[in-house]
Design a protein around this motif. Structure first.
Motif, PDB file in Angstrom:
ATOM      1  N   GLN A  49       0.826  -1.213   0.000  1.00  0.00           N
ATOM      2  CA  GLN A  49       0.000   0.000   0.000  1.00  0.00           C
ATOM      3  C   GLN A  49       0.858   1.260   0.000  1.00  0.00           C
ATOM      4  O   GLN A  49       0.473   2.280  -0.532  1.00  0.00           O
ATOM      5  N   ALA A  50       2.055   1.221   0.558  1.00  0.00           N
ATOM      6  CA  ALA A  50       2.910   2.412   0.641  1.00  0.00           C
ATOM      7  C   ALA A  50       3.666   2.657  -0.661  1.00  0.00           C
ATOM      8  O   ALA A  50       4.114   3.766  -0.910  1.00  0.00           O
ATOM      9  N   PRO A  54       3.775   9.549  -7.416  1.00  0.00           N
ATOM     10  CA  PRO A  54       3.021  10.693  -7.950  1.00  0.00           C
ATOM     11  C   PRO A  54       3.149  10.745  -9.476  1.00  0.00           C
ATOM     12  O   PRO A  54       4.257  10.787 -10.013  1.00  0.00           O
ATOM     13  N   VAL A  55       2.030  10.739 -10.172  1.00  0.00           N
ATOM     14  CA  VAL A  55       2.010  10.749 -11.628  1.00  0.00           C
ATOM     15  C   VAL A  55       0.996  11.791 -12.097  1.00  0.00           C
ATOM     16  O   VAL A  55      -0.122  11.854 -11.580  1.00  0.00           O
ATOM     17  N   VAL A  56       1.387  12.613 -13.077  1.00  0.00           N
ATOM     18  CA  VAL A  56       0.499  13.633 -13.641  1.00  0.00           C
ATOM     19  C   VAL A  56      -0.446  12.959 -14.643  1.00  0.00           C
ATOM     20  O   VAL A  56       0.002  12.270 -15.556  1.00  0.00           O
ATOM     21  N   VAL A  57      -1.749  13.177 -14.452  1.00  0.00           N
ATOM     22  CA  VAL A  57      -2.755  12.618 -15.348  1.00  0.00           C
ATOM     23  C   VAL A  57      -3.647  13.746 -15.857  1.00  0.00           C
ATOM     24  O   VAL A  57      -3.693  14.845 -15.288  1.00  0.00           O
ATOM     25  N   LEU A  73      -4.699  19.279 -15.746  1.00  0.00           N
ATOM     26  CA  LEU A  73      -3.797  18.280 -15.184  1.00  0.00           C
ATOM     27  C   LEU A  73      -3.963  18.200 -13.674  1.00  0.00           C
ATOM     28  O   LEU A  73      -4.336  19.175 -13.015  1.00  0.00           O
ATOM     29  N   ARG A  74      -3.679  17.032 -13.135  1.00  0.00           N
ATOM     30  CA  ARG A  74      -3.626  16.835 -11.684  1.00  0.00           C
ATOM     31  C   ARG A  74      -2.629  15.712 -11.388  1.00  0.00           C
ATOM     32  O   ARG A  74      -2.285  14.915 -12.260  1.00  0.00           O
ATOM     33  N   VAL A  75      -2.181  15.670 -10.138  1.00  0.00           N
ATOM     34  CA  VAL A  75      -1.227  14.648  -9.704  1.00  0.00           C
ATOM     35  C   VAL A  75      -1.976  13.597  -8.897  1.00  0.00           C
ATOM     36  O   VAL A  75      -2.676  13.931  -7.939  1.00  0.00           O
ATOM     37  N   GLU A  76      -1.836  12.351  -9.299  1.00  0.00           N
ATOM     38  CA  GLU A  76      -2.461  11.237  -8.601  1.00  0.00           C
ATOM     39  C   GLU A  76      -1.383  10.262  -8.123  1.00  0.00           C
ATOM     40  O   GLU A  76      -0.309  10.160  -8.726  1.00  0.00           O
ATOM     41  N   GLN A  77      -1.701   9.533  -7.039  1.00  0.00           N
ATOM     42  CA  GLN A  77      -0.815   8.503  -6.516  1.00  0.00           C
ATOM     43  C   GLN A  77      -1.182   7.176  -7.158  1.00  0.00           C
ATOM     44  O   GLN A  77      -2.252   6.640  -6.926  1.00  0.00           O
ATOM     45  N   LEU A  78      -0.285   6.660  -7.991  1.00  0.00           N
ATOM     46  CA  LEU A  78      -0.512   5.407  -8.692  1.00  0.00           C
ATOM     47  C   LEU A  78       0.473   4.352  -8.217  1.00  0.00           C
ATOM     48  O   LEU A  78       1.561   4.662  -7.726  1.00  0.00           O
ATOM     49  N   THR A  79       0.074   3.094  -8.341  1.00  0.00           N
ATOM     50  CA  THR A  79       0.949   1.983  -7.943  1.00  0.00           C
ATOM     51  C   THR A  79       2.008   1.689  -8.992  1.00  0.00           C
ATOM     52  O   THR A  79       2.895   0.876  -8.749  1.00  0.00           O
TER      53      THR A  79
END
Length: 334
Positions: A49-50, A54-57, A73-79
Motif C-alpha cells: 500500500q505504501a 506521484p504521476v500527472v494525469v 492536469l492533476r497529480v495522482e498517486q498510482l501503484t
C-alpha cells in the motif's frame, strides 16, 4: 511369560505418556508460530500500500495540437510509475500533445511535441536554406549563433555593373547547421562532446535552419531561389540592426482588398497577413521601384500616343518610346 508381558505393557504406557507430553508441548507452541507467520504478511500488505508514485494525469480530454492548460492536469498517486511520466504538473503545462489523450491518462514525455519546434519562438518560423562551406563562414557556424543574411543578385553578362549585394535579414538565430542542432542531446563526457563537434565541423553542411519572423519568410525564400545567400557571423552582444523606417516597404504580390466607403483605414500588413500577401522577385531586386514606375510609364505612353495622333510630324527627332527590360530602362526614338 507374565513378567515379559508386564514389561512390554509398561513400555507402551511410558511411550504413550511421552507422546502425549510431546503433543501437549506442540499444542502450546503452535499459536505463537501462527502469530509470527501472520506478522510478516501484514507488514508486506502495508508495504504494498505504501509503494505508490506521484504521476500527472489528464483531468479532461486533451486534443492533439492544442496547448495544455493548468486546469487540465492533476497529480495522482498510482501503484505504477510509467517511464517518461511527469511528477510535477507545472512541467507539462504549456506543452502540446501529438495525439489525443483521454481523461485519466498519464501524461508522458513521448506523447508531447519535442525537438526543434520547441526552440522556435512565437511569431517565428524555422526555415531551411542551402548551405556550403563558403556561405557558412568556413563551416564555423554553430547552432545558437546569430548571423546576418546577405544576398548577392547577379545580372546578365552585359550588365555586370547592375549586380548588387546587400543585407537581407539581420541578427537571425541559427537553429541547425548541417547535422548539428540546438535540440541535440549533450554527450555524456566532455571528450565525446569534443569528438562529436569535430566530426560535425568536418562534415559538409548542406542546409542551415534559421529562426525567421513569419513576415520575413518570403524575403528569405525568394532570395534563396533567385540569388546567392551569405551568412555573416556576428557577436551575440552586438545588438545593432538596420532601421526599417529608413526604407520604403516593398509592394506585395497580392494587393489588399479596396476599402469600402465608411470603413476605417486598415493598419499596415504584418505577421501572417504580410506573409499571405507575398513578395515578387522583381520587387526584391528593384526595391519596389518597378511598380512605382508603371503609372508614370502608362501616362507617358498615353501622352506619346496623343502627340503622335495630333502632330505626327512636328515632334523633333520623331516619337520616343521607353522600353523597360527587367530593371533596365531604355528610350528609343523613331
Amino acid at each position: 511369560m507374565i513378567n515379559l508381558t508386564k514389561i512390554i505393557a509398561a513400555i507402551l504406557v511410558l511411550l504413550a505418556l511421552a507422546l502425549g507430553g510431546y503433543a501437549w508441548m506442540l499444542g502450546r507452541q503452535a499459536p505463537p508460530k501462527t502469530a509470527v507467520t501472520a506478522a510478516p504478511i501484514s507488514d508486506q500488505a502495508k508495504g504494498q500500500q505504501a509503494n505508490t508514485y506521484p504521476v500527472v494525469v489528464a483531468t479532461k480530454p486533451l486534443p492533439a495540437g492544442q496547448v495544455i492548460a493548468a486546469d487540465a492536469l492533476r497529480v495522482e498517486q498510482l501503484t505504477v510509475n510509467p517511464a517518461g511520466a511527469f511528477q510535477d504538473a507545472a512541467a507539462a503545462v504549456g506543452r502540446v500533445p501529438v495525439l489525443d489523450l483521454s481523461e485519466g491518462t498519464p501524461v508522458m514525455e513521448n506523447q508531447l511535441v519535442s525537438g526543434l519546434a520547441l526552440r522556435v519562438g512565437e511569431g517565428e518560423r524555422a526555415v531551411a536554406i542551402k548551405a556550403d562551406e563558403i556561405m557558412g563562414v568556413g563551416n564555423k557556424i554553430q547552432p545558437g549563433d546569430l548571423v546576418d543574411v546577405f544576398i548577392t543578385l547577379k545580372s546578365d553578362g552585359k550588365d555586370v555593373d547592375r549586380s548588387q549585394a546587400r543585407l537581407l535579414l539581420s541578427r537571425k538565430r541559427v537553429l541547425a547547421f548541417g547535422s548539428s542542432s540546438v535540440d541535440g542531446l549533450p554527450s555524456k563526457t566532455a571528450d565525446k562532446q569534443q569528438q562529436q563537434q569535430q566530426v560535425q565541423r568536418t562534415e559538409a553542411a548542406r542546409t542551415a535552419v534559421l529562426a525567421v519572423p513569419v513576415d520575413d519568410v518570403n524575403r528569405l525564400t525568394i532570395g534563396d531561389a533567385t540569388g546567392r545567400l551569405m551568412l555573416a557571423l556576428r557577436n551575440p552582444n552586438d545588438m545593432a540592426e538596420p532601421d526599417p523606417k529608413l526604407f520604403a516597404d516593398l509592394p506585395t504580390a497580392l494587393q489588399p482588398a479596396s476599402i469600402r466607403p465608411g470603413e476605417p483605414r486598415r493598419p499596415p500588413l504584418e505577421g501572417l497577413d504580410r506573409a499571405q500577401a507575398g513578395l515578387t522577385a522583381v520587387d526584391l531586386v528593384t526595391g519596389g521601384k518597378s511598380i512605382a514606375a508603371r503609372p508614370a510609364l502608362t501616362e507617358a505612353r498615353t501622352i506619346s500616343a496623343g502627340a503622335r495622333t495630333a502632330q505626327p510630324s512636328t515632334a523633333r527627332g520623331g516619337l520616343q518610346v521607353e522600353v523597360i527590360r527587367g530593371d533596365r530602362s531604355e528610350t528609343t526614338s523613331y
